[in-house]
Design an enzyme around this catalytic site. Structure first.
Site, short mmCIF file in Angstrom:
data_model
loop_
_atom_site.label_atom_id
_atom_site.label_comp_id
_atom_site.label_asym_id
_atom_site.label_seq_id
_atom_site.Cartn_x
_atom_site.Cartn_y
_atom_site.Cartn_z
N SER A 78 3.78 -2.35 10.28
CA SER A 78 5.22 -2.42 10.52
C SER A 78 5.83 -3.75 10.07
O SER A 78 6.75 -4.26 10.73
CB SER A 78 5.53 -2.13 11.99
OG SER A 78 5.15 -0.80 12.31
N HIS A 113 -9.37 1.19 4.99
CA HIS A 113 -8.08 1.35 5.65
C HIS A 113 -8.25 2.26 6.86
O HIS A 113 -9.05 3.21 6.81
CB HIS A 113 -7.05 1.93 4.67
CG HIS A 113 -5.67 1.89 5.24
ND1 HIS A 113 -5.22 2.83 6.13
CD2 HIS A 113 -4.67 0.99 5.07
CE1 HIS A 113 -3.98 2.51 6.49
NE2 HIS A 113 -3.62 1.40 5.85
N ASN A 115 0.87 -1.18 0.00
CA ASN A 115 0.00 0.00 0.00
C ASN A 115 0.90 1.23 0.00
O ASN A 115 1.49 1.56 1.02
CB ASN A 115 -0.90 -0.03 1.24
CG ASN A 115 -1.73 1.24 1.38
OD1 ASN A 115 -1.81 2.05 0.45
ND2 ASN A 115 -2.35 1.42 2.54
N GLU A 124 -6.66 4.66 7.91
CA GLU A 124 -6.48 6.09 7.62
C GLU A 124 -7.75 6.67 7.00
O GLU A 124 -8.08 7.84 7.20
CB GLU A 124 -5.25 6.29 6.73
CG GLU A 124 -3.97 6.11 7.54
CD GLU A 124 -2.81 5.48 6.78
OE1 GLU A 124 -2.77 5.55 5.55
OE2 GLU A 124 -1.92 4.91 7.46
N GLU A 143 -5.07 -5.09 10.40
CA GLU A 143 -4.04 -4.07 10.63
C GLU A 143 -4.33 -3.35 11.95
O GLU A 143 -5.15 -2.41 11.99
CB GLU A 143 -4.05 -3.04 9.50
CG GLU A 143 -3.76 -3.61 8.15
CD GLU A 143 -3.18 -2.55 7.21
OE1 GLU A 143 -2.07 -2.78 6.70
OE2 GLU A 143 -3.82 -1.51 7.01
N GLY A 169 2.81 2.03 10.91
CA GLY A 169 3.80 3.11 10.86
C GLY A 169 4.51 3.36 12.17
O GLY A 169 5.23 4.36 12.30
N LYS A 214 0.09 4.25 -0.21
CA LYS A 214 -0.54 5.44 0.39
C LYS A 214 -0.32 6.64 -0.55
O LYS A 214 -0.32 6.46 -1.76
CB LYS A 214 -0.03 5.66 1.82
CG LYS A 214 -0.15 4.37 2.65
CD LYS A 214 0.08 4.55 4.11
CE LYS A 214 -0.07 3.20 4.82
NZ LYS A 214 -0.02 3.29 6.26
P1 13P Z 1 3.25 0.26 7.69
O1 13P Z 1 3.74 -1.01 7.02
O2 13P Z 1 3.99 1.49 7.25
O3 13P Z 1 3.16 0.09 9.17
O4 13P Z 1 1.75 0.50 7.15
C1 13P Z 1 0.85 -0.54 7.19
C2 13P Z 1 -0.35 -0.14 6.42
O5 13P Z 1 -1.07 0.75 6.80
C3 13P Z 1 -0.62 -0.86 5.16
O6 13P Z 1 -1.90 -0.60 4.70
#
Ligand code: 13P
Length: 265
Positions: A223, A107, A13, A109, A177, A183, A15
């Site tokens: 992560s 997601h 992803n 976010e 997740e 992150g 983003k």
């Molecule tokens: P990270 O791998 O940066 O922690 O992000 C995970 C994520 O949100 C994938 O959709």
């Protein structure tokens, strides 16, 4: 529950990173880096997917089609609507028209920054299925949820709410997740991921039957790096990973995608 072979999925992803020119360079390099691994391991490896920003999709589609790359891709979101006066929205029909295989739904976010609700996500899920896209439904608890409700309650509630109106045997993927792991550099442990994935699979079995539950891939995200992927891939109910930050580094992402799923090893 029967042990069936699900093709593992390693998904990146991106983003809001990498413009269309960077996307072309990244996918080319990814294909090149993965070729050695595919040569070594054959067709038994993971399916590799990328989720670029919308503005990259046409470039990624053209590159993958022209060079017949063994990489699939999807959108990071879709509108619950078909078409019309929805400024800034992208419909499932448009994504399908660009040969997207997958689409991310819910997601964390999007849930947090855009206030997406479970009801809205249920409509997005239906729209994705209707347009022949495979929804990758993201679920996960915050650190507070974890403390108050334990690890599975919130992800399972989110899954139930989205599948509430779903019937038949939809082809979909679940990405577990934990919000606290995204992150943060602090991934869940493989045991934590397995525990929630098993509960999510049992919930799919209850709602849509054992066959659908056995066929549904459940990914862990939060992560994930090349140094911790092996532990997740060893879990019987974890069928791959949804990778954020580490998917922007091609060498690192290809190392993650190289890990083979050997249950019980
Ligand atoms: P990270 O791998 O940066 O922690 O992000 C995970 C994520 O949100 C994938 O959709």
């Amino acid at each position: 529950m029967a042990q069936v072979s699900r093709i593992p999925l390693i998904a990146g992803n991106w983003k809001m990173n990498l413009d269309h020119l960077q996307a072309i360079a990244t996918v080319q390099k990814l294909d090149w880096t993965l070729k050695d691994a595919r040569h070594d391991y054959g067709a038994a490896g993971s399916e590799v997917a990328v989720f670029p920003p919308f503005t990259d999709l046409r470039s990624v589609q053209n590159l993958i089609a022209a060079d017949k790359l063994d990489i699939v891709f999807g959108g990071q979101d879709l509108s619950e609507h078909e078409a019309g006066a929805y400024t800034g929205e992208i419909s499932g029909a448009f994504l399908k028209g660009l040969d997207c295989t997958y689409v991310l739904i819910g997601h964390s976010e999007r849930r947090t920054l855009h206030g997406e609700t479970d009801q809205q996500l249920a409509r997005k899920f239906s729209s994705a299925v209707k347009h022949g896209l495979v929804p990758v439904l993201c679920v996960g608890e915050t650190a507070d949820d974890l403390e108050v409700h334990g690890p599975s309650a919130v992800p399972v509630a989110q899954l139930r709410a989205t599948l509430a109106g779903v019937t038949g045997t939809p082809n979909f993927v679940i990405a577990y997740e934990p919000v606290w792991a995204i992150g943060s550099g602090q991934a869940a442990t493989p045991d934590q991921a397995e525990q929630v994935a098993a509960t999510l699979r049992a919930t799919v079995a209850e709602l849509l039957g054992e066959e659908t539950a056995d066929a549904t891939r459940i990914l862990y995200g939060g992560s994930v790096k090349s140094s911790n992927i092996a532990g997740f891939m060893r879990q019987p109910n974890v069928d791959g990973a949804l990778v954020g930050g580490a998917s922007l580094d091609v060498t690192e992402f290809a190392s993650i995608a190289r890990f083979q799923k050997h249950v019980g090893t």
